[in-house]
Design an enzyme around this catalytic site. Structure first.
Site, PDB file in Angstrom:
ATOM      1  N   LYS A  64       0.781  -1.295  -0.010  1.00 53.74           N
ATOM      2  CA  LYS A  64       0.011   0.073  -0.232  1.00 53.74           C
ATOM      3  C   LYS A  64       0.872   1.469  -0.004  1.00 53.74           C
ATOM      4  O   LYS A  64       0.787   2.087  -0.735  1.00 53.74           O
ATOM      5  CB  LYS A  64      -1.007   0.072   1.242  1.00 53.74           C
ATOM      6  CG  LYS A  64      -1.920  -1.161   1.232  1.00 53.74           C
ATOM      7  CD  LYS A  64      -2.828  -1.400   2.409  1.00 53.74           C
ATOM      8  CE  LYS A  64      -2.155  -1.248   3.550  1.00 53.74           C
ATOM      9  NZ  LYS A  64      -1.690  -2.658   3.944  1.00 53.74           N
ATOM     10  N   THR A  65       1.670   1.223   0.968  1.00 51.61           N
ATOM     11  CA  THR A  65       2.784   2.473   0.958  1.00 51.61           C
ATOM     12  C   THR A  65       3.561   2.512  -0.352  1.00 51.61           C
ATOM     13  O   THR A  65       3.815   3.488  -0.742  1.00 51.61           O
ATOM     14  CB  THR A  65       3.560   2.296   2.351  1.00 51.61           C
ATOM     15  OG1 THR A  65       2.861   2.108   3.306  1.00 51.61           O
ATOM     16  CG2 THR A  65       4.424   3.554   2.487  1.00 51.61           C
ATOM     17  N   ASP A 109      -1.802   7.014   6.042  1.00 51.20           N
ATOM     18  CA  ASP A 109      -1.786   5.666   6.265  1.00 51.20           C
ATOM     19  C   ASP A 109      -2.880   5.326   7.413  1.00 51.20           C
ATOM     20  O   ASP A 109      -3.115   6.382   8.351  1.00 51.20           O
ATOM     21  CB  ASP A 109      -0.360   5.379   6.840  1.00 51.20           C
ATOM     22  CG  ASP A 109       0.010   3.924   6.626  1.00 51.20           C
ATOM     23  OD1 ASP A 109      -0.900   3.103   6.200  1.00 51.20           O
ATOM     24  OD2 ASP A 109       1.037   3.251   6.851  1.00 51.20           O
ATOM     25  N   THR A 158      -5.466  -1.222   6.713  1.00 52.67           N
ATOM     26  CA  THR A 158      -5.904  -2.706   6.883  1.00 52.67           C
ATOM     27  C   THR A 158      -7.223  -3.277   7.131  1.00 52.67           C
ATOM     28  O   THR A 158      -7.479  -4.337   6.917  1.00 52.67           O
ATOM     29  CB  THR A 158      -5.063  -2.996   8.124  1.00 52.67           C
ATOM     30  OG1 THR A 158      -5.338  -2.581   9.110  1.00 52.67           O
ATOM     31  CG2 THR A 158      -3.594  -3.050   7.682  1.00 52.67           C
ATOM     32  N   ARG A 217       6.782  -7.807   2.429  1.00 49.80           N
ATOM     33  CA  ARG A 217       7.520  -7.435   3.343  1.00 49.80           C
ATOM     34  C   ARG A 217       8.343  -8.472   4.333  1.00 49.80           C
ATOM     35  O   ARG A 217       9.390  -8.416   4.711  1.00 49.80           O
ATOM     36  CB  ARG A 217       6.643  -6.492   4.512  1.00 49.80           C
ATOM     37  CG  ARG A 217       7.782  -6.271   5.639  1.00 49.80           C
ATOM     38  CD  ARG A 217       6.859  -5.135   6.646  1.00 49.80           C
ATOM     39  NE  ARG A 217       6.583  -3.707   6.072  1.00 49.80           N
ATOM     40  CZ  ARG A 217       5.433  -3.275   6.346  1.00 49.80           C
ATOM     41  NH1 ARG A 217       4.410  -3.875   6.863  1.00 49.80           N
ATOM     42  NH2 ARG A 217       5.157  -2.078   5.602  1.00 49.80           N
TER      43      ARG A 217
HETATM   44  P1  ADP Z   1       1.977  -1.786   3.141  1.00 50.16           P
HETATM   45  O1  ADP Z   1       2.111  -0.244   3.266  1.00 50.16           O
HETATM   46  O2  ADP Z   1       0.971  -2.407   2.337  1.00 50.16           O
HETATM   47  O3  ADP Z   1       2.144  -2.207   4.846  1.00 50.16           O
HETATM   48  P2  ADP Z   1       4.655  -1.569   2.144  1.00 50.16           P
HETATM   49  O4  ADP Z   1       4.266  -0.772   0.894  1.00 50.16           O
HETATM   50  O5  ADP Z   1       5.227  -0.682   3.047  1.00 50.16           O
HETATM   51  O6  ADP Z   1       3.320  -2.361   2.445  1.00 50.16           O
HETATM   52  O7  ADP Z   1       5.390  -2.969   1.577  1.00 50.16           O
HETATM   53  C1  ADP Z   1       6.588  -3.601   2.278  1.00 50.16           C
HETATM   54  C2  ADP Z   1       7.762  -3.619   1.485  1.00 50.16           C
HETATM   55  O8  ADP Z   1       7.656  -4.883   0.882  1.00 50.16           O
HETATM   56  C3  ADP Z   1       8.004  -2.354   0.740  1.00 50.16           C
HETATM   57  O9  ADP Z   1       9.122  -1.688   1.264  1.00 50.16           O
HETATM   58  C4  ADP Z   1       8.744  -3.183  -0.609  1.00 50.16           C
HETATM   59  O10 ADP Z   1      10.326  -3.266  -0.057  1.00 50.16           O
HETATM   60  C5  ADP Z   1       7.957  -4.530  -0.570  1.00 50.16           C
HETATM   61  N1  ADP Z   1       7.181  -4.625  -1.594  1.00 50.16           N
HETATM   62  C6  ADP Z   1       5.656  -4.495  -1.372  1.00 50.16           C
HETATM   63  N2  ADP Z   1       5.131  -4.523  -2.500  1.00 50.16           N
HETATM   64  C7  ADP Z   1       5.937  -4.914  -3.503  1.00 50.16           C
HETATM   65  C8  ADP Z   1       5.918  -5.260  -4.901  1.00 50.16           C
HETATM   66  N3  ADP Z   1       4.359  -5.202  -5.517  1.00 50.16           N
HETATM   67  N4  ADP Z   1       7.020  -5.479  -5.691  1.00 50.16           N
HETATM   68  C9  ADP Z   1       8.120  -5.352  -4.799  1.00 50.16           C
HETATM   69  N5  ADP Z   1       8.379  -5.121  -3.504  1.00 50.16           N
HETATM   70  C10 ADP Z   1       6.948  -4.884  -2.739  1.00 50.16           C
END
Ligand code: ADP
Length: 334
Positions: A64-65, A109, A158, A217
């Site tokens: 998401k981030t 977020d 989430t 992650r």
């Molecule tokens: P969320 O915001 O959903 O909790 P993040 O965007 O922070 O998750 O993702 C966590 C980590 O996973 C990121 O820092 C990145 O390194 C990796 N990641 C997430 N999605 C992808 C993707 N589609 N391709 C490659 N790496 C990804």
């Protein structure tokens, strides 16, 4: 803002950043989401308009981030970041709204954790790009209505179920991020091995991907640990055997579950005779926060059919009882 108890592999951390893709084209998987995003981005660019507001939902660590940070980079616009818990009152939101350039992105977020008053304040900002601000104090105070620049809000949650309908409806594009396939995670692991300057066998990246709970992650955290392990114990090249040994040392099992996941299942099996049990009671027994369990532990167990949710509470499945028994037997043998 997350609970301390599970601040392991699911919590966002500084280290996330170095492996985070810098543009949507560098992201792996989520093809349909990326294609729909491309449509709205292309249209906004062609019409020279700000992008419509976007809501991402899904379990932690699925990107998401990453989407929220890649979109402004791809568009070449400014980016501001904050979170629901950081915005306690409308006045906390005002600087972000007044600082927003035209077409820039404001990322919030954990948007489900916005207090009601802040959420309502956001409505007119999102819809009409207008906000009320109070000038002066006490009897001299007066409210003025201020026009702000047309910006794009990206929200992440989430728990889309916890968003109110009026807020949810103000996002023209809502995207749900789902767990990744083993192949997608293996691709992420291969790419990130290169970034981390370590070599890895294909069977090793596939094995790690199978034990990463469908979550990039988690895959990245496994990879970092295994890299440390092979640097310390071997010559720095990741083979299948070394990957397995490293994960065994962290007590990550064949399904990718860690101690916390097994403890959760085992609590339902042992204390609640397999369920149904309410999440509050399970959390209480485990001395964990119910929200943390619901956000970070349950989604993967549900999707792996190790857990089911019934109107009367959570229940384990035959598959999870067999798995937990196997793990306990292996542990008492080893
Ligand atoms: P969320 O915001 O959903 O909790 P993040 O965007 O922070 O998750 O993702 C966590 C980590 O996973 C990121 O820092 C990145 O390194 C990796 N990641 C997430 N999605 C992808 C993707 N589609 N391709 C490659 N790496 C990804």
């Amino acid at each position: 803002g997350r609970e301390a108890i599970l601040q392991g592999e699911n919590s966002p951390n500084e280290e996330d950043k170095s492996l985070r893709p810098q543009s949507i084209s560098e992201m792996v998987g989520q093809l349909e989401v990326r294609e729909r995003l491309k449509v709205v981005v292309d249209a906004a660019v062609k019409r020279d308009e700000p992008l419509g507001h976007i809501l991402f939902d899904g379990p932690p660590g699925l990107g998401k981030t990453t989407f929220a940070t890649c979109i402004p980079k791809d568009l070449g616009v400014n980016f501001q970041l904050t979170s629901g818990p950081a915005l306690q009152a409308p006045k906390d939101l005002v600087p972000y709204l007044t600082n927003a350039d035209e077409k820039s992105i404001l990322f919030i977020d954990e948007i489900h954790r916005l207090p009601k008053a802040v959420e309502e304040y956001l409505y007119t900002a999102m819809e009409d790009f207008r906000i009320d601000i109070v000038l002066g104090e006490g009897t001299n105070a007066r409210t003025i209505n201020l026009q702000i620049k047309p910006f794009t809000l990206i929200g992440a949650t989430t728990r889309s179920g916890m968003l109110t309908a009026p807020l949810r409806d103000r996002f023209p594009l809502r995207e749900h991020l789902d767990f990744y396939t083993h192949e997608e995670l293996a691709e992420i692991i291969r790419r990130n091995s290169r970034k981390l300057d370590v070599t890895i066998d294909d069977d090793a990246s596939l094995e790690i991907s199978k034990r990463s709970r469908g979550t990039p992650r988690v895959a990245n955290n496994r990879l970092r640990w295994i890299r440390d392990y092979v640097t310390s114990k071997a010559d720095g090249h990741i083979t299948l055997q070394l990957a397995q040994d490293a994960m065994a040392m962290q007590e990550i099992d064949s399904l990718g579950l860690d101690n916390q996941d097994r403890k959760y299942l085992n609590t339902i099996i042992r204390v609640f005779a397999g369920g149904p049990a309410g999440i509050e009671a399970i959390a209480h027994t485990m001395n964990a926060a119910p929200e943390t369990l619901a956000d970070e532990v349950e989604p993967f167990l549900l999707r792996s059919e190790l857990l089911v949710r019934t109107p009367r509470g959570r229940m384990v499945t035959t598959k999870s009882v067999e798995h937990i028994q196997k793990m306990i037997a292996a542990k008492s043998k080893g």
